[in-house]
Scaffold this motif. Structure first.
Motif, PDB file in Angstrom:
ATOM      1  N   LEU A 157       7.605  11.534 -12.668  1.00 49.68           N
ATOM      2  CA  LEU A 157       8.224   9.647 -12.641  1.00 49.68           C
ATOM      3  C   LEU A 157       7.136   9.630 -11.151  1.00 49.68           C
ATOM      4  N   GLU A 158       7.499   9.777 -10.156  1.00 47.06           N
ATOM      5  CA  GLU A 158       6.367   9.876  -9.405  1.00 47.06           C
ATOM      6  C   GLU A 158       4.467   9.674 -10.071  1.00 47.06           C
ATOM      7  N   HIS A 159       4.251  10.491 -10.686  1.00 41.50           N
ATOM      8  CA  HIS A 159       2.994  10.331 -11.883  1.00 41.50           C
ATOM      9  C   HIS A 159       3.085   9.384 -12.234  1.00 41.50           C
ATOM     10  N   ILE A 200       4.465   6.188 -11.287  1.00 41.24           N
ATOM     11  CA  ILE A 200       4.707   5.479 -10.296  1.00 41.24           C
ATOM     12  C   ILE A 200       3.437   5.232  -9.534  1.00 41.24           C
ATOM     13  N   ALA A 201       2.343   5.976  -9.308  1.00 40.56           N
ATOM     14  CA  ALA A 201       1.264   6.131  -8.958  1.00 40.56           C
ATOM     15  C   ALA A 201       0.403   5.318  -9.762  1.00 40.56           C
ATOM     16  N   ASN A 202       0.296   5.630 -10.963  1.00 42.83           N
ATOM     17  CA  ASN A 202      -0.559   5.047 -11.461  1.00 42.83           C
ATOM     18  C   ASN A 202       0.144   3.560 -12.404  1.00 42.83           C
ATOM     19  N   LYS A 261      10.926  16.309 -14.329  1.00 40.06           N
ATOM     20  CA  LYS A 261      10.743  14.832 -14.240  1.00 40.06           C
ATOM     21  C   LYS A 261      10.875  14.172 -12.929  1.00 40.06           C
ATOM     22  N   GLU A 262      11.144  14.494 -11.458  1.00 35.56           N
ATOM     23  CA  GLU A 262      10.283  13.902 -10.390  1.00 35.56           C
ATOM     24  C   GLU A 262       8.629  13.777 -10.507  1.00 35.56           C
ATOM     25  N   ARG A 263       8.782  14.915 -10.271  1.00 34.45           N
ATOM     26  CA  ARG A 263       7.093  14.524 -10.430  1.00 34.45           C
ATOM     27  C   ARG A 263       6.436  13.576 -11.989  1.00 34.45           C
TER      28      ARG A 263
END
Length: 89
Positions: free
Chosen positions: A83-85, A87-89, A79-81
Motif C-alpha cells: 500500500l505504501e509503495h 501510494i508513493a507511486n 500488505k502495508e508495504r
C-alpha cells in the motif's frame, strides 16, 4: 535446543526473508501444506513413547500457533508495504 525450538527458529528466519505475497505463500506451503514441516512433526506423534506423546503434541500445537501468528503479522506487513509503495507511486 530441541527439534521443535530449531523448527521455530528456522520458520521465523525464513518468514523474515519472505517479503512479498508469492514468497509468503511459498513459506506457508512449506510449513503448513499437506507435506509441510509442521504436519510432518505431527506425524511423528504415533512413533513416540506413550509417556512423551502428550507433551510433544502440545509443543507442536504451540509451534503451529506461534508460526501461524507470525505468518499473519508478516502478511499484514507485506500488505502495508504494498500500500505504501502504491501510494508513493
Amino acid at each position: 535446543m530441541s527439534e521443535l525450538e530449531q523448527l521455530e527458529a528456522q520458520g521465523r528466519s525464513e518468514l523474515a526473508e519472505a517479503r512479498d505475497d508469492a514468497a509468503l505463500h511459498a513459506w506457508n506451503q512449506r510449513w503448513f501444506g499437506k507435506t509441510g514441516l509442521v504436519p510432518l512433526a505431527l506425524k511423528k506423534l504415533p512413533e513416540m513413547p506413550p509417556l512423551e506423546r502428550k507433551g510433544y503434541g502440545q509443543a507442536v500445537n504451540k509451534l503451529k500457533e506461534i508460526l501461524s501468528a507470525a505468518f499473519t503479522e508478516a502478511q499484514a506487513a507485506a500488505k502495508e508495504r504494498a500500500l505504501e509503495h502504491a501510494i508513493a507511486n
